[in-house]
Scaffold this active site. Sequence first.
Site, PDB file in Angstrom:
ATOM      1  N   ASP A  39       0.634  -1.352   0.409  1.00  0.00           N
ATOM      2  CA  ASP A  39      -0.203  -0.223   0.032  1.00  0.00           C
ATOM      3  C   ASP A  39       0.509   1.281  -0.013  1.00  0.00           C
ATOM      4  O   ASP A  39       2.120   1.354   0.385  1.00  0.00           O
ATOM      5  CB  ASP A  39      -1.123  -0.528   1.056  1.00  0.00           C
ATOM      6  CG  ASP A  39      -2.137   0.422   0.833  1.00  0.00           C
ATOM      7  OD1 ASP A  39      -1.802   1.755   1.055  1.00  0.00           O
ATOM      8  OD2 ASP A  39      -2.975   0.244   0.772  1.00  0.00           O
ATOM      9  N   ASP A  65       4.047   2.973  -3.712  1.00  0.00           N
ATOM     10  CA  ASP A  65       2.727   3.669  -4.722  1.00  0.00           C
ATOM     11  C   ASP A  65       3.529   3.063  -6.129  1.00  0.00           C
ATOM     12  O   ASP A  65       4.430   2.030  -6.855  1.00  0.00           O
ATOM     13  CB  ASP A  65       3.478   4.926  -4.981  1.00  0.00           C
ATOM     14  CG  ASP A  65       2.797   5.972  -5.232  1.00  0.00           C
ATOM     15  OD1 ASP A  65       2.354   5.334  -6.766  1.00  0.00           O
ATOM     16  OD2 ASP A  65       2.440   7.036  -5.806  1.00  0.00           O
ATOM     17  N   TYR A 157     -11.530   8.574 -14.725  1.00  0.00           N
ATOM     18  CA  TYR A 157     -11.852   6.902 -13.803  1.00  0.00           C
ATOM     19  C   TYR A 157     -12.474   5.263 -14.648  1.00  0.00           C
ATOM     20  O   TYR A 157     -11.991   4.471 -14.801  1.00  0.00           O
ATOM     21  CB  TYR A 157     -12.419   7.253 -12.683  1.00  0.00           C
ATOM     22  CG  TYR A 157     -12.801   6.495 -11.737  1.00  0.00           C
ATOM     23  CD1 TYR A 157     -12.408   5.246 -11.281  1.00  0.00           C
ATOM     24  CD2 TYR A 157     -13.790   5.524 -11.444  1.00  0.00           C
ATOM     25  CE1 TYR A 157     -11.486   4.666  -9.848  1.00  0.00           C
ATOM     26  CE2 TYR A 157     -14.277   4.049 -10.724  1.00  0.00           C
ATOM     27  CZ  TYR A 157     -13.487   4.080  -9.757  1.00  0.00           C
ATOM     28  OH  TYR A 157     -13.856   3.178  -9.357  1.00  0.00           O
TER      29      TYR A 157
HETATM   30  N1  LIG Z   1     -15.544   1.842  -3.406  1.00  0.00           N
HETATM   31  C1  LIG Z   1     -16.419   2.225  -4.118  1.00  0.00           C
HETATM   32  O1  LIG Z   1     -17.610   2.157  -4.302  1.00  0.00           O
HETATM   33  C2  LIG Z   1     -15.611   1.059  -5.805  1.00  0.00           C
HETATM   34  C3  LIG Z   1     -16.599   0.862  -6.425  1.00  0.00           C
HETATM   35  C4  LIG Z   1     -16.324   0.157  -7.922  1.00  0.00           C
HETATM   36  C5  LIG Z   1     -14.508  -0.106  -7.539  1.00  0.00           C
HETATM   37  N2  LIG Z   1     -13.865   0.711  -6.381  1.00  0.00           N
HETATM   38  C6  LIG Z   1     -12.799   0.253  -6.498  1.00  0.00           C
HETATM   39  O2  LIG Z   1     -12.043  -1.327  -5.559  1.00  0.00           O
HETATM   40  C7  LIG Z   1     -10.926  -0.657  -5.392  1.00  0.00           C
HETATM   41  C8  LIG Z   1     -10.464  -0.354  -3.660  1.00  0.00           C
HETATM   42  O3  LIG Z   1     -11.099   1.022  -3.482  1.00  0.00           O
HETATM   43  P1  LIG Z   1     -11.410   1.614  -1.970  1.00  0.00           P
HETATM   44  O4  LIG Z   1     -13.637   1.918  -1.924  1.00  0.00           O
HETATM   45  O5  LIG Z   1     -11.876   0.139  -1.195  1.00  0.00           O
HETATM   46  O6  LIG Z   1     -11.119   2.755  -1.883  1.00  0.00           O
HETATM   47  P2  LIG Z   1     -10.116   3.241  -0.025  1.00  0.00           P
HETATM   48  O7  LIG Z   1      -9.645   4.323  -0.884  1.00  0.00           O
HETATM   49  O8  LIG Z   1     -10.543   2.847   0.718  1.00  0.00           O
HETATM   50  O9  LIG Z   1      -8.911   2.382  -0.618  1.00  0.00           O
HETATM   51  C9  LIG Z   1      -8.053   2.332  -1.340  1.00  0.00           C
HETATM   52  C10 LIG Z   1      -6.574   1.947  -1.026  1.00  0.00           C
HETATM   53  O10 LIG Z   1      -5.654   1.867  -2.335  1.00  0.00           O
HETATM   54  C11 LIG Z   1      -4.209   2.672  -1.654  1.00  0.00           C
HETATM   55  N3  LIG Z   1      -4.388   3.786  -2.378  1.00  0.00           N
HETATM   56  C12 LIG Z   1      -4.038   4.658  -3.187  1.00  0.00           C
HETATM   57  N4  LIG Z   1      -3.593   4.713  -4.679  1.00  0.00           N
HETATM   58  C13 LIG Z   1      -2.271   4.196  -3.886  1.00  0.00           C
HETATM   59  C14 LIG Z   1      -0.814   3.886  -4.163  1.00  0.00           C
HETATM   60  N5  LIG Z   1      -1.030   5.195  -5.438  1.00  0.00           N
HETATM   61  N6  LIG Z   1      -0.112   3.041  -4.227  1.00  0.00           N
HETATM   62  C15 LIG Z   1      -0.680   2.587  -3.870  1.00  0.00           C
HETATM   63  N7  LIG Z   1      -1.766   2.445  -2.710  1.00  0.00           N
HETATM   64  C16 LIG Z   1      -2.732   3.122  -3.103  1.00  0.00           C
HETATM   65  C17 LIG Z   1      -5.307   3.711  -0.817  1.00  0.00           C
HETATM   66  O11 LIG Z   1      -4.225   4.394   0.644  1.00  0.00           O
HETATM   67  C18 LIG Z   1      -6.228   2.629  -0.119  1.00  0.00           C
HETATM   68  O12 LIG Z   1      -5.244   1.489   1.216  1.00  0.00           O
HETATM   69  C19 LIG Z   1     -10.173   0.259  -6.294  1.00  0.00           C
HETATM   70  O13 LIG Z   1      -9.660  -0.176  -7.221  1.00  0.00           O
HETATM   71  C20 LIG Z   1     -11.858   1.397  -6.082  1.00  0.00           C
HETATM   72  O14 LIG Z   1     -11.173   1.671  -7.581  1.00  0.00           O
HETATM   73  C21 LIG Z   1     -14.867   0.849  -4.902  1.00  0.00           C
END
Ligand SMILES: NC(=O)c1ccc[n+]([C@@H]2O[C@H](COP(=O)([O-])OP(=O)(O)OC[C@H]3O[C@@H](n4cnc5c(N)ncnc54)[C@H](O)[C@@H]3O)[C@@H](O)[C@H]2O)c1
Length: 250
Positions: A39, A65, A157
């Site tokens: 992460d 990253d 996105y």
């Molecule tokens: N929450 C929703 O409604 C939703 C819907 C569809 C898809 N998603 C996808 O699910 C996945 C998880 O999303 P979430 O809702 O749990 O979000 P979140 O923001 O809670 O978690 C995202 C995680 O990714 C990490 N991250 C972000 N940028 C980073 C980088 N540059 N390098 C390393 N780590 C990085 C963050 O630190 C975090 O731990 C994402 O790919 C998101 O696009 C989420």
Amino acid sequence: MRPELEPGRVAVVTGGARGIGLAVVEAVAARGVGVLCVDHPSADPGAVEQACAAAGVPFAFAAADVRDRDAVHAAVARAADLGPVAYAVNCAGVDGLLGAAAMPAEEWRRVVEVDLDGVMFACQAEHDLMAGRGGSIVNIASMSGHVVNRGVTHAAYSAAKAGVIHLGRALAVEWAPSGIRVNSVSPGYTMTAMTRTNAPEVNAAFAEQTPMGRLAEVEEVAEPVVFLLGSRASFVTGTDLLVDGGFTAW
Ligand SMILES: NC(=O)c1ccc[n+]([C@@H]2O[C@H](COP(=O)([O-])OP(=O)(O)OC[C@H]3O[C@@H](n4cnc5c(N)ncnc54)[C@H](O)[C@@H]3O)[C@@H](O)[C@H]2O)c1
């Protein structure tokens, strides 16, 4: 009968510190699988460390990253210290809500580099650990890779997530001879940090647009991920599983 996931094996989970990634960590750890969480350096590893300790499985946290190919390769390689790597789930992602017409190049790149380049770099590194022994990779895409969200400007996105879905197909074909399956899960609106900070009326509108009338809980995304990772999906590769409460059917 073979267990769904083999205890003693290791999973790489990017973005595992919170949200959907943390729920995936909890789901695989509960099945006896060790976890390397990759992460961002700013992420708090506390919750994921606690989840693995409670499940009694090997755990390590590697900060990277995902936009930095060398950093991702170095971080993912650490999984081999925990045991044989059989599973990987690439969850790290960011949202991007600027309108397309005036979007600066930096914002386009930020979203595409995290959401698409980051998945590619992680898959490459995971391939290197699995080649020869085989394995299963699940990338977290989004329903936004299939449809355009109503009332939300989401071009970068959506483009990145459509890329994740098709990248998965390409890798599935290329790596099938190495015994590596590659699939994706496309969640609909899910209650995480990404959505919890929305104004209540925004999430109410999302729920209204979803035939099931609510947002998903993170566990409802993690369990289909485990299905695709595991032995019950042994002939499934190059596919995308929508987990969206019917959003895209409407
Ligand atoms: N929450 C929703 O409604 C939703 C819907 C569809 C898809 N998603 C996808 O699910 C996945 C998880 O999303 P979430 O809702 O749990 O979000 P979140 O923001 O809670 O978690 C995202 C995680 O990714 C990490 N991250 C972000 N940028 C980073 C980088 N540059 N390098 C390393 N780590 C990085 C963050 O630190 C975090 O731990 C994402 O790919 C998101 O696009 C989420």
